[in-house]
Design a protein around this motif. Structure first.
Motif, PDB file in Angstrom:
ATOM      1  N   UNK A 186      59.201  -4.667 -21.487  1.00 52.70           N
ATOM      2  CA  UNK A 186      60.132  -5.795 -20.970  1.00 52.70           C
ATOM      3  C   UNK A 186      61.046  -6.366 -22.240  1.00 52.70           C
ATOM      4  N   UNK A 187      62.298  -6.287 -21.589  1.00 50.80           N
ATOM      5  CA  UNK A 187      63.623  -6.794 -22.540  1.00 50.80           C
ATOM      6  C   UNK A 187      64.368  -7.891 -22.176  1.00 50.80           C
ATOM      7  N   UNK A 188      65.091  -8.525 -22.839  1.00 50.11           N
ATOM      8  CA  UNK A 188      65.955  -9.452 -22.245  1.00 50.11           C
ATOM      9  C   UNK A 188      67.520  -8.383 -22.222  1.00 50.11           C
ATOM     10  N   UNK A 242      69.992 -16.278 -16.963  1.00 48.89           N
ATOM     11  CA  UNK A 242      69.408 -15.473 -17.826  1.00 48.89           C
ATOM     12  C   UNK A 242      69.066 -14.086 -17.102  1.00 48.89           C
ATOM     13  N   UNK A 243      68.896 -13.090 -17.990  1.00 44.99           N
ATOM     14  CA  UNK A 243      68.890 -11.667 -17.272  1.00 44.99           C
ATOM     15  C   UNK A 243      67.690 -10.882 -18.136  1.00 44.99           C
ATOM     16  N   UNK A 299      65.995  -4.850 -13.031  1.00 42.11           N
ATOM     17  CA  UNK A 299      66.726  -5.966 -13.734  1.00 42.11           C
ATOM     18  C   UNK A 299      66.800  -7.248 -12.804  1.00 42.11           C
ATOM     19  N   UNK A 300      66.546  -8.210 -13.280  1.00 35.32           N
ATOM     20  CA  UNK A 300      66.766  -9.450 -12.552  1.00 35.32           C
ATOM     21  C   UNK A 300      67.907 -10.489 -13.247  1.00 35.32           C
ATOM     22  N   UNK A 301      68.268 -11.362 -12.589  1.00 39.30           N
ATOM     23  CA  UNK A 301      69.304 -12.465 -12.798  1.00 39.30           C
ATOM     24  C   UNK A 301      68.660 -13.667 -12.582  1.00 39.30           C
ATOM     25  N   UNK A 302      68.536 -14.602 -13.238  1.00 41.25           N
ATOM     26  CA  UNK A 302      68.044 -16.116 -12.971  1.00 41.25           C
ATOM     27  C   UNK A 302      69.190 -16.962 -13.213  1.00 41.25           C
ATOM     28  N   UNK A 303      69.256 -18.023 -12.652  1.00 41.79           N
ATOM     29  CA  UNK A 303      69.847 -19.100 -12.840  1.00 41.79           C
ATOM     30  C   UNK A 303      69.455 -20.383 -13.364  1.00 41.79           C
ATOM     31  N   UNK A 304      69.933 -21.156 -14.221  1.00 39.07           N
ATOM     32  CA  UNK A 304      69.543 -22.500 -14.462  1.00 39.07           C
ATOM     33  C   UNK A 304      69.597 -23.505 -13.206  1.00 39.07           C
ATOM     34  N   UNK A 305      68.818 -24.546 -13.199  1.00 28.16           N
ATOM     35  CA  UNK A 305      68.701 -25.482 -12.283  1.00 28.16           C
ATOM     36  C   UNK A 305      70.108 -26.022 -12.161  1.00 28.16           C
ATOM     37  N   UNK A 329      65.497 -21.622 -12.880  1.00 26.99           N
ATOM     38  CA  UNK A 329      65.041 -21.509 -11.444  1.00 26.99           C
ATOM     39  C   UNK A 329      64.091 -20.239 -11.416  1.00 26.99           C
ATOM     40  N   UNK A 330      63.166 -20.223 -10.755  1.00 22.61           N
ATOM     41  CA  UNK A 330      61.970 -19.110 -10.711  1.00 22.61           C
ATOM     42  C   UNK A 330      62.582 -17.859  -9.671  1.00 22.61           C
ATOM     43  N   UNK A 331      63.509 -18.283  -8.943  1.00 25.60           N
ATOM     44  CA  UNK A 331      63.901 -17.287  -7.861  1.00 25.60           C
ATOM     45  C   UNK A 331      65.103 -16.487  -8.462  1.00 25.60           C
ATOM     46  N   UNK A 332      64.958 -14.990  -8.516  1.00 28.03           N
ATOM     47  CA  UNK A 332      65.960 -14.333  -8.967  1.00 28.03           C
ATOM     48  C   UNK A 332      67.259 -14.233  -8.126  1.00 28.03           C
TER      49      UNK A 332
END
Length: 246
Positions: A141-143, A155-156, A174-180, A195-198
């Motif tokens: 698991x890596x950033x 965040x990815x 690979x996932x990409x997440x957004x800030x609130x 936000x926890x939803x990718x």
């Protein structure tokens, strides 16, 4: 009247500008080349030994390691588990089916399960990364690097699962997440950074490897890092210079 409308438009633009920027950046990142797609080449019912390496937090602390033992190390499908700790130490745990004697429905089931998991953890062995025993599979698991501007909004991270006997990558996500958003903050908990939803990729990195390693242990699956957003919040508050972030 016009002054009031202009003030209202300015306020709305201020409160929603991050939504526009977030989605423009996300679209470009999700569609850009190279595009490593989420895939599973094969599923494994009896992996026997797996090494999990967390480079995001980094490492599995004592609580996380205990959860991983409870959730995965059943002594039948998975007999050896290796986990990297926050200090770089590799923790290796082994179990047999006999290590798990408690059965669902018994009085104080979860308390007894904790006792058995702690007994397995107590006899774990410590290694350096170079000296650790070989495992059949690795889950890394890596950033994913983003620019400083992108990190204001996104965040990815990625998970790569390798068959160590063939060096073949058998699964990837690979996932990409957004800030609130400013206009819609985290009302539920108030301290989650993203936000926890990718936006793209699978939502849950640990949920993904559950689909790959298809066995189920004696308790319902739980993510090892329940506080994903909590930990990211602390990490990035420190990066932004908040000395009160513990």
């Amino acid at each position: 009247m016009w002054a009031g409308l202009l003030l209202l438009a300015t306020a709305l633009l201020f409160l929603t500008h991050d939504i526009l920027i977030t989605h423009i950046l996300a679209y470009r990142i999700c569609k850009a080349d190279p595009q490593p797609k989420t895939f599973i080449k094969k599923t494994v019912e009896y992996p026997e030994s797996i090494y999990w390496e967390d480079n995001i937090y980094p490492g599995f602390d004592e609580k996380d390691r205990l959860l991983m033992i409870r959730n995965y190390l059943d002594g039948v499908h998975l007999k050896t588990m290796a986990l990297n700790g926050p200090d770089g130490t590799i923790y290796v745990y082994t179990a047999t089916e006999e290590d798990w004697q408690v059965r669902r429905g018994e009085p104080n089931y979860f308390d007894k399960l904790d006792v058995e998991a702690k007994a397995i953890a107590a006899r774990g062995a410590l290694f350096t990364r170079e000296a650790m025993p070989r495992t059949n599979y690795s889950v890394i698991l890596s950033p994913v690097p983003l620019t400083s501007f992108q990190r204001r909004y996104l965040w990815s991270d990625e998970v790569r699962i390798t068959d160590n006997n063939t060096d073949e990558v058998i699964a990837y996500n690979r996932r990409l997440m957004r800030r609130w958003y400013m206009i819609a903050p985290d009302f539920a908990f108030g301290n989650r950074y993203y936000s926890p939803r990718a936006i793209c990729g699978e939502n849950y990195i640990y949920g993904y490897d559950e689909n790959l390693f298809i066995f189920y242990k004696t308790v319902p699956w739980q993510p090892a890092h329940i506080g994903v957003n909590r930990d990211l919040f602390k990490k990035f508050k420190k990066l932004e210079g908040d000395e009160n972030a513990k």
